[in-house]
Motif scaffolding. Structure first.
Motif, short mmCIF file in Angstrom:
data_model
loop_
_atom_site.label_atom_id
_atom_site.label_comp_id
_atom_site.label_asym_id
_atom_site.label_seq_id
_atom_site.Cartn_x
_atom_site.Cartn_y
_atom_site.Cartn_z
N ILE A 252 -47.65 11.58 -15.63
CA ILE A 252 -47.52 12.75 -14.73
C ILE A 252 -47.02 13.99 -15.47
O ILE A 252 -47.42 15.10 -15.14
CB ILE A 252 -46.64 12.45 -13.49
CG1 ILE A 252 -45.18 12.15 -13.88
CG2 ILE A 252 -47.23 11.32 -12.67
CD1 ILE A 252 -44.23 12.15 -12.68
N ARG A 253 -46.15 13.80 -16.48
CA ARG A 253 -45.60 14.98 -17.16
C ARG A 253 -46.46 15.43 -18.34
O ARG A 253 -46.82 16.59 -18.44
CB ARG A 253 -44.18 14.70 -17.64
CG ARG A 253 -43.26 14.30 -16.50
CD ARG A 253 -41.81 14.35 -16.90
NE ARG A 253 -41.02 13.50 -16.02
CZ ARG A 253 -39.73 13.66 -15.78
NH1 ARG A 253 -39.06 14.63 -16.35
NH2 ARG A 253 -39.08 12.84 -14.99
N SER A 383 -45.43 8.83 -4.40
CA SER A 383 -46.63 9.55 -4.85
C SER A 383 -47.91 8.71 -4.76
O SER A 383 -49.00 9.25 -4.91
CB SER A 383 -46.43 10.09 -6.27
OG SER A 383 -45.75 9.15 -7.06
N PRO A 515 -37.34 18.99 -6.85
CA PRO A 515 -38.16 20.01 -6.20
C PRO A 515 -38.61 19.70 -4.76
O PRO A 515 -39.12 20.58 -4.08
CB PRO A 515 -39.42 19.98 -7.08
CG PRO A 515 -39.52 18.54 -7.51
CD PRO A 515 -38.10 18.07 -7.67
N GLU A 578 -41.70 21.98 -11.69
CA GLU A 578 -41.91 21.91 -10.24
C GLU A 578 -41.04 22.89 -9.45
O GLU A 578 -41.56 23.73 -8.72
CB GLU A 578 -41.59 20.51 -9.74
CG GLU A 578 -42.49 19.43 -10.31
CD GLU A 578 -42.31 18.13 -9.56
OE1 GLU A 578 -42.77 18.04 -8.41
OE2 GLU A 578 -41.72 17.20 -10.11
N THR A 602 -48.34 15.09 -9.02
CA THR A 602 -47.01 14.89 -8.43
C THR A 602 -45.90 15.59 -9.23
O THR A 602 -44.77 15.66 -8.78
CB THR A 602 -46.71 13.38 -8.27
OG1 THR A 602 -45.60 13.24 -7.40
CG2 THR A 602 -46.43 12.71 -9.61
N GLU A 603 -46.24 16.12 -10.40
CA GLU A 603 -45.28 16.88 -11.20
C GLU A 603 -45.59 18.38 -11.07
O GLU A 603 -45.20 19.18 -11.90
CB GLU A 603 -45.36 16.40 -12.66
CG GLU A 603 -44.30 16.92 -13.61
CD GLU A 603 -42.94 16.25 -13.53
OE1 GLU A 603 -42.77 15.33 -12.72
OE2 GLU A 603 -42.03 16.65 -14.28
C1 DMJ Z 1 -40.89 14.28 -10.57
O1 DMJ Z 1 -41.01 13.75 -11.82
C2 DMJ Z 1 -42.08 14.00 -9.71
O2 DMJ Z 1 -42.09 14.83 -8.62
C3 DMJ Z 1 -42.13 12.58 -9.24
O3 DMJ Z 1 -43.19 12.34 -8.37
C4 DMJ Z 1 -40.85 12.23 -8.53
N1 DMJ Z 1 -39.67 12.62 -9.24
C5 DMJ Z 1 -39.60 13.84 -9.98
C6 DMJ Z 1 -38.90 14.99 -9.31
O4 DMJ Z 1 -37.91 14.70 -8.44
#
Ligand code: DMJ
Length: 622
Positions: A252-253, A383, A515, A578, A602-603
């Protein structure tokens, strides 16, 4: 083209005394003959005069090619016979005429037609390159880059919103500059002790904050910083490490961040790095079911699961949060394997019975059976639901399977997990083997935004209802902030033992710059334009400034109910990816990263919708 226009010098002397019509037919014929002889001479000269570049190279440069030719006597110029010259001459004439006709045609076209022709021609070349097994220097197929619309925005007209947006940009600058100054190249910053920090989620991969922040820098038009980050990625981002990483977090990152940076900037280095990293993650899928491991050693390709996960299970929110990135990896690499891997996850899930229609958080990758029946829309589950909906949206609403899975799951969540407190606050509880735990996590607060995003695609009689649910969840999450001393939300809050939307356990009182609540405000603002969402976002800005901002960046706090902040000394990379991005978009116009062209992973990394009609390219080439 009339011959007379080609003969200005012959016509000039007669222009005053006699008109061209005064020539007799035989005179005209002779003139034509003379002219043809002259043209032939001129063309002939081109071929029979010595080649000046060869002459020069013989004098000034000792070109080995010329020397070889001289030695063997095989000068390509000498080998041509008179017949050959005629052929060449004829070809030149033909090409010349063809070019003249094409130029004439082109001049008659409208500029937009000319542009279309250029695009078609480029596509033809691209197809031919791929057809011949063509790969570019990085071993990736040639792809013509097109920037989707809304990559950058413009200043809002309303002065207050403009000022607030500028304030968020200033916050980003402080977070970024501090990271740059004290922790450049590390994964994250320790803003109080002013040094680098690395969590074990990324093994020894470096630069999480840089990759996570790339797209935020871009959309805020901090281009100098974006370029410095690009330079770092080019020179230092290295995935050839002998280390175990979290597949989910790295996806995700890092994969998400690199993909967004590519789609926003068009820089090939990002496509290359994203695909390279994606390939490194593929061994995680080597399990009997194809459900990936949570942890993977990038060098050995050996995977395993978290030791604490029920019976060696993989986690729903982890293996269920690869879909968006992997679909794009297939698109950008031409390798269908990425897409196949994530589609197989769906297949496994669809074969299983679901208790009350719910998806348990644990699934054993060896047996393909559920672990403990714990269900959550917060940590461990969150997510997965988000990606079902977004898979459908990102496919330009063609992924019917993703759509059905999302709306069915949401119905089961509403029936089994969503509850109202005695004072009327809607919350989403957790489910443990049929029993409800009346607790909602900060992470669960993203669901307000998700439900709003999906409301439009729900059966028409449900759209209004889902918008109301989304608004209710936003209100509850706002309450969880409002009921603290620092006006920042706790990690989890409860609706039992006489409390509502308040954390009761010490280990749930912290705030780590997450976020999700602001994310929901942003979606709610876009869909309703109710000014309260911007007001709530502004309250969060003020609280962040007052309690989390320190000289060396931004820090989380250990207890949001304490009268003054006790800093945890971590500036999470998702704060730049985010929290600040969603705040900036909350104070931007809707055409900045518009929802019909982009979905956020999701990030919060924006990925373009893959348009079903490939000719639908309103963005054009920039
Ligand atoms: C983020 O890395 C992403 O939003 C993930 O889905 C959930 N946790 C963190 C932020 O809180």
């Amino acid at each position: 083209m009339p011959v007379a226009t080609l003969l200005p010098f012959t016509a000039t002397p007669n222009r005053k005394s006699a008109s061209p019509t005064s020539f007799r037919l035989t005179e005209k014929f002779i003139l034509l003959l003379v002219f043809s002889a002259f043209i032939t001479l001129c063309f002939g000269a081109i071929f029979f005069l010595p080649d000046s570049t060869k002459l020069l190279s013989g004098v000034f440069f000792h070109s080995p090619a010329v020397e070889t030719n001289t030695r063997t006597g095989q000068d390509s110029g000498d080998s041509g016979s008179a017949g050959n010259d005629e052929k060449v001459l004829a070809k030149i004439k033909k090409d010349h005429e063809k070019a003249l006709i094409e130029a004439k045609d082109t001049l008659q076209k409208r500029p937009d037609e000319i542009k279309q022709d250029i695009i078609k021609e480029k596509e033809k070349v691209a197809k031919e390159t791929i057809g011949q097994g063509g790969k570019d220097v990085n071993n990736l197929p040639f792809i013509e880059y097109r920037r989707p619309p809304g990559a950058t925005g413009h200043e809002p007209l309303d002065p207050e919103t403009k000022e607030r947006r500028a304030k968020v940009k200033e916050m980003m600058k402080h977070a970024w500059d501090s990271y740059k100054r004290y922790a450049w190249g590390s994964n994250e910053l320790r803003p109080v002790s002013k040094q680098g920090h690395s969590s074990n989620l990324f093994g020894s991969i470096k630069g999480a904050t840089i990759v996570d922040a790339l797209d935020t820098l871009y959309i805020m038009e901090m281009f100098e910083d974006f370029d410095a980050a690009t330079d770092w990625v080019e020179k230092n981002l290295d995935f050839n490490v002998n280390a175990e990483v979290s597949v989910f977090e790295v996806n995700i990152r890092f994969v998400g961040g690199l993909l967004s940076a590519y789609y926003l900037s068009g820089k090939e280095v990002y496509r290359k790095k994203a695909v390279e990293l994606g390939e490194k993650l593929l061994p995680a899928f080597k399990t009997p079911t194809g459900i990936p491991w949570a942890l993977l050693n990038l060098k050995s390709g050996i995977g395993r699961n978290w030791p604490w996960a029920s019976g060696g299970s993989s986690i729903l929110a982890e293996y269920g949060t690869l879909h968006l990135e992997f679909m794009h990896l297939s698109k950008l690499s031409g390798n269908p394997e990425f897409a196949q891997k994530v589609m197989n996850i769906r297949k496994v899930l669809n074969r299983l019975d679901k208790p009350q229609g719910l998806y348990p958080n644990y699934l054993n990758p060896n047996s393909g059976q559920w672990g403990q029946h714990h269900v959550s829309v917060g940590g461990l589950g969150d997510s997965f639901y988000e990606y079902l909906l977004k898979a459908w949206l990102m496919s330009d609403k063609t992924d019917e399977e993703g759509k059905k899975m999302y709306y069915d799951a949401l119905q089961a969540i509403e029936t089994n997990l969503m509850r109202k407190s005695s004072s009327g606050l809607t919350y989403i509880a957790e489910w443990k083997g049929g029993l409800l735990e009346h607790k909602m996590g900060h992470l669960t607060c993203f669901a307000g935004g998700m439900i709003a995003l999906g409301a439009d695609g729900a059966p028409s009689d449900k759209t209004g209802h889902q918008m109301e649910q989304a608004a209710e969840i936003a209100r509850t999450c706002h309450e969880s902030y409002a009921r603290t001393a620092l006006k920042l939300g706790p990690e989890a809050f409860r609706f039992d033992g006489g409390v509502e939307a308040i954390a009761t356990r010490q280990n749930e009182k912290y705030f780590i710059l997450r976020p999700e609540v602001i994310e929901t405000y942003m979606y709610m603002w876009r869909f309703t334009h109710d000014p309260k969402y911007r007001e709530w976002g502004w309250e969060a800005v003020q609280a962040l400034e007052q309690h989390c901002r320190v000289e060396g960046g931004y820090s989380g706090v250990r207890d949001v109910y304490a009268s003054s902040p006790n800093h945890d000394d971590v500036q999470q990379s998702f704060y730049l990816a985010e929290t600040l991005k969603y705040l900036y978009l909350l104070f931007s116009d809707d055409d900045h990263l518009p929802f019909d062209h982009w979905v956020f992973n999701t990030e919060a990394h924006p990925l373009p919708v893959i348009k079903k009609d490939q000719t639908d390219r309103p963005n054009e080439v920039e």
